[in-house]
Scaffold this active site. Structure first.
Site, PDB file in Angstrom:
ATOM      1  N   ASP A  25      38.540  47.063  39.711  1.00 21.05           N
ATOM      2  CA  ASP A  25      39.478  48.110  40.113  1.00 21.05           C
ATOM      3  C   ASP A  25      40.775  47.424  40.395  1.00 21.05           C
ATOM      4  O   ASP A  25      40.722  46.520  41.137  1.00 21.05           O
ATOM      5  CB  ASP A  25      39.228  48.790  41.211  1.00 21.05           C
ATOM      6  CG  ASP A  25      37.891  49.908  40.760  1.00 21.05           C
ATOM      7  OD1 ASP A  25      37.556  50.039  39.602  1.00 21.05           O
ATOM      8  OD2 ASP A  25      36.993  50.051  41.637  1.00 21.05           O
ATOM      9  N   ASP A  41      37.257  41.223  39.065  1.00 17.09           N
ATOM     10  CA  ASP A  41      36.900  42.392  39.734  1.00 17.09           C
ATOM     11  C   ASP A  41      37.360  43.516  38.670  1.00 17.09           C
ATOM     12  O   ASP A  41      37.928  43.258  37.890  1.00 17.09           O
ATOM     13  CB  ASP A  41      38.107  42.292  40.899  1.00 17.09           C
ATOM     14  CG  ASP A  41      38.286  43.617  41.471  1.00 17.09           C
ATOM     15  OD1 ASP A  41      37.234  44.404  41.945  1.00 17.09           O
ATOM     16  OD2 ASP A  41      39.577  43.851  41.617  1.00 17.09           O
TER      17      ASP A  41
END
Ligand SMILES: [Zn+2]
Length: 168
Positions: free
Chosen positions: A9, A7
């Protein structure tokens, strides 16, 4: 090939909410070291990220692209490598009445399948790491080994464990 999906963020870069400005770029703890470790181990790294701020009109796809280009350049400068970034520009708030939400926004697994097709990745031999439950759900749907990253810890600590468990 086997890969690690990350991922973006609050897993690789800090996000105080809809981060897109290059001037706000900042690594999460241990993220640089994690990217270096993966690259040194010969493991390709892919990013899968929800960027619903595009659908909400908070920033443009071009803004996001500039941020992503900067991230890739900073990773390379540190001795890491990000092979490809797949993003979902959609957001539930922007879905018109009667329309279905896309199948690419995590916790859906559409972007995993797209990257797997594009790069020839064996999803069942690959790993997903993210700071949200939706990352883990999406990774599991894709058939990957999936790990929840505790963002108060160093990402490299988890990545080291993942390499030991799945890539030896
Ligand atoms: Zn989407």
């Amino acid at each position: 090939m086997r890969a690690v999906f990350l991922d973006r963020d609050n897993t690789i870069t800090r996000d105080e909410g809809y981060c897109y400005k290059v001037s706000d770029f900042d690594w999460m703890p241990g993220a640089e070291a994690a990217l270096v470790r993966l690259h040194a181990a010969g493991i390709p790294v892919f990013i899968i990220t929800n960027q619903g701020g595009i659908a909400k009109g908070l920033f443009t796809q071009d803004d996001m692209q500039k941020f992503n280009d900067h991230l890739c350049a900073m990773a390379a400068q540190s001795g890491g490598k990000i092979t490809d970034i797949a993003f979902c520009p959609h957001h539930p708030d922007s879905v018109k009445a009667g329309e279905a939400l896309c199948d690419c926004r995590k916790p859906e697994a559409g972007l995993f399948f797209a990257l797997a097709d594009k790069w020839g990745i064996s999803l069942d031999q690959s790993v997903m790491i993210g700071d949200r439950e939706s990352d883990v759900i999406a990774g599991n749907k894709a058939g990957c080994h999936s790990y929840l990253y505790d963002k108060t810890s160093a990402l490299d600590t988890l990545v080291k464990q993942v390499i030991k468990t799945h890539f030896n």
